[in-house]
Design a protein around this motif. Sequence first.
Motif, PDB file in Angstrom:
ATOM      1  N   ASN A  98     -34.337  73.493  46.982  1.00  0.00           N
ATOM      2  CA  ASN A  98     -33.441  72.458  46.459  1.00  0.00           C
ATOM      3  C   ASN A  98     -33.798  71.949  45.069  1.00  0.00           C
ATOM      4  O   ASN A  98     -33.238  70.969  44.605  1.00  0.00           O
ATOM      5  CB  ASN A  98     -33.364  71.310  47.454  1.00  0.00           C
ATOM      6  N   GLY A 136     -24.847  65.163  39.042  1.00  0.00           N
ATOM      7  CA  GLY A 136     -26.165  65.447  38.495  1.00  0.00           C
ATOM      8  C   GLY A 136     -26.315  64.688  37.198  1.00  0.00           C
ATOM      9  O   GLY A 136     -25.307  64.377  36.551  1.00  0.00           O
ATOM     10  N   SER A 194     -22.960  59.937  38.763  1.00  0.00           N
ATOM     11  CA  SER A 194     -23.495  60.637  39.935  1.00  0.00           C
ATOM     12  C   SER A 194     -23.731  59.774  41.174  1.00  0.00           C
ATOM     13  O   SER A 194     -23.417  60.216  42.278  1.00  0.00           O
ATOM     14  CB  SER A 194     -24.789  61.351  39.564  1.00  0.00           C
ATOM     15  N   LEU A 214     -22.203  60.971  44.573  1.00  0.00           N
ATOM     16  CA  LEU A 214     -23.020  61.395  45.714  1.00  0.00           C
ATOM     17  C   LEU A 214     -22.720  60.563  46.952  1.00  0.00           C
ATOM     18  O   LEU A 214     -22.855  61.041  48.080  1.00  0.00           O
ATOM     19  CB  LEU A 214     -24.509  61.294  45.361  1.00  0.00           C
ATOM     20  N   ARG A 222     -29.529  66.062  52.192  1.00  0.00           N
ATOM     21  CA  ARG A 222     -29.028  66.479  50.889  1.00  0.00           C
ATOM     22  C   ARG A 222     -28.677  65.260  50.034  1.00  0.00           C
ATOM     23  O   ARG A 222     -28.976  65.210  48.839  1.00  0.00           O
ATOM     24  CB  ARG A 222     -27.793  67.366  51.044  1.00  0.00           C
ATOM     25  N   GLU A 260     -30.594  64.611  46.481  1.00  0.00           N
ATOM     26  CA  GLU A 260     -29.851  64.602  45.219  1.00  0.00           C
ATOM     27  C   GLU A 260     -30.010  63.258  44.508  1.00  0.00           C
ATOM     28  O   GLU A 260     -30.128  63.200  43.281  1.00  0.00           O
ATOM     29  CB  GLU A 260     -28.361  64.872  45.476  1.00  0.00           C
ATOM     30  N   ARG A 279     -33.417  63.162  43.054  1.00  0.00           N
ATOM     31  CA  ARG A 279     -33.491  64.002  41.874  1.00  0.00           C
ATOM     32  C   ARG A 279     -32.881  63.278  40.662  1.00  0.00           C
ATOM     33  O   ARG A 279     -33.411  63.302  39.552  1.00  0.00           O
ATOM     34  CB  ARG A 279     -32.752  65.314  42.141  1.00  0.00           C
ATOM     35  N   TYR A 280     -31.774  62.603  40.929  1.00  0.00           N
ATOM     36  CA  TYR A 280     -31.107  61.862  39.859  1.00  0.00           C
ATOM     37  C   TYR A 280     -32.043  60.800  39.287  1.00  0.00           C
ATOM     38  O   TYR A 280     -32.203  60.659  38.074  1.00  0.00           O
ATOM     39  CB  TYR A 280     -29.834  61.222  40.416  1.00  0.00           C
TER      40      TYR A 280
END
Length: 730
Positions: free
Chosen positions: A97, A399, A563, A567, A593, A597, A600-601
């Motif tokens: 991922n 993203g 994002s 999301l 997920r 995500e 990660r952002y």
Amino acid sequence: MSTTGNQGRLWAIAEVSKRTPRTIGNGQKASEYFGCNTFNQKVMSEKLPKAVYKSLVKTIKGGHKLDQSIAAMVAHAVKEWAIEKGATHYTHWFQPNTGITAEKHDAFLTIDGDGQAIERFDAGQLIQSEPDASSFPSGGLRATFEARGYTAWDPATPIFIMESANGKTLCIPSVFISYHGQVLDKKTPLLRSDEFLNQNAQKVLKLMGNNASRVFSTLGPEQEYFLIDEAFYALRPDLVATGRTLIGAKPPKGQELEDQYFGSIKARILAFMQEFEHELFKLGIPVKTRHNEVAPAQFETAPIFETVSVATDHNQLTMELLRQVAKRHNLAFLIHEKPFAGINGSGKHNNWSMATDEGENLLEPGATPEKNLQFLVFLLATMKAVYKHQGALRAAIAGSGNDHRLGANEAPPAILSVFLGGALTKILNAIEDGKLKGSTSAKQVISMGLGKLPEIAKDNTDRNRTSPFAFTGNKFEFRAVASSASTATPMATLNAAVGEALAEMATRLEASLKKTKDFDKAIIDVIREYVVETKAIRFEGNGYSDEWRDEAAKRGLLNLAKSPEALGQLKTKETKALFTKSGVYKADELESRYHLELERYIKDLEIEIAALKEIATTVVLPAAFKHQTQIAGSVAALAAVGISGDALDAQRAEVSDFAGLIASLKSALSALDHAVEKAEAGNEEKKASAFAYGVSDAMNAVREACDKLELNIDDGLWPLPKYREMLFLC
Ligand code: ADP
Ligand code: MG
């Protein structure tokens, strides 16, 4: 890098002026060596007994499970081939991922019972491997104490050999799952989605009298990217840390003259492209198109489309080889969605369709009436899917990089809509108005020009660059995908959504066919319902305009600018039902997920914030202080020789104006600290949201202050390569 002046820049400019195109002396026809580093069908047929070969091809082409009894023979053949080609190591190559690929190499070399060194590779090693999963992002699915994760061979993409300076590695395309069978990668959901799409597409095809035994989704991703000289890159700590320039004043000339798009390709860049394509051909990747893009220093490469899973693997390899080959040419490859403010960013246009195992494109308007109805059915199912699952699709392209691109008047807006072009719109409108009915309807469809649609639609659609999801003659082009992203998630989402729409379509067609003996009428009736239901997702106008934003709001379409809220769509009832019912994600996988995500952002932004503060504090401010000292010294010198009055005042004012610019930067920096502090106080969701808005605004303010300084500081004191240099010197 020296921060004492512009020596670094001057060095870089001197380096760039010495560069010449790198030659590789490749005179071979591409077809002669295409796929030479892959364990392709030709090699298989040579190396495997006929029955084994046939069974393996069936597995690959039909998406069937591998017959375990042939695995040993396949492993042996793979080993022989790889060692003949000079490979010393093998690895399961997979897509965790992180969005990039992962590999852990093992040597073929082993020591046998007699203490002899031999090369070994068995079925177990081919089929499965167990890398330590604990350091890959899992979004909470797996605690470190249960770190076991498995990679399993996915035979759909040919096994390949990667060459590097001092050896070769056998790469086995794989999926990555946890000990408990949960997905830890981007590939598994994609494979599941393709299977779901297959099953439901077949249901519809059967009703249409088409007996195809497998439907695949197909993908041709057009990949945009930037190249700048690596000497400039090395002097830009922001590019190195984050992939984008966090500061940088607009150059006098950007892309205003529109002289870059499709322009002649510079010799050095062309040499790069040729070597890159040579490498791709060896890996059996059918790269087809190359050209300059709209922004200076921006380019595009596109392959011939393949099945979605192979195309996704190949796109990952494409990005990796772009990076590797660029380095050989002293170029830095920039895959970020927005490396430079004020000029176009990069996307990845995902050309998508569905095809049967016999190669029939289901979005190709056929020449016969039956095919036209079939085409309309698949077209409308796709539109229904996009309409119903705008949210999931918007989440799939979220993203930190795409936040700078979507809705920024150069890329598709953040609102999802479908563009069909004039010809198709006319046909759908006629169907809605009831102008097509009864048993002759299909012929009427033809007479309205559907038979000629490919050409018409192409002409129409290529002109609308503002649509995020455009029909282009015989496929859809999902243009809003991020340039750096894996195509797996957006395509898995689209496949799942279309699969769901096809399931519903099958049910409704079946019911309609029960009501009347007139086949065409039964089908057209359902098509008409879908035309009406999906009207709100159709938009043919300028997606960049404010009117569209207002109109979309009236239609109730989602407009998710950033994002975190995009999301958030992963948590809606519709999205959950979509993914769990289709089997693409289980509930806990989807939940994970969402978290990974979002995580990660946040991490992306934290890195950007740290890099921005560092560059502002350690590069921009020191240069500014030197410049200030320089101009203040000049004023003092003027006063010392007895000059006063307006002449002196004018220069004094310059010092004070300049000091004001420094003060603005200082205060923007403390405002940023303050905004970050506030953001940190919230939970994960609040923090992401605060980063997307308050903190991003504060970052922009820092940038603005830095850019003003850049435009005022003595060029001889400015250490960072400027936009005009990075973008135009090559
Ligand atoms: P454009 O006019 O947008 O440049 P192209 O015809 O060059 O369109 O195609 C762009 C991409 O679309 C290529 O990668 C091409 O292989 C791909 N493509 C064409 N047909 C299909 C299809 N049926 N399914 C998926 N991708 C396709
Ligand atoms: Mg295109």
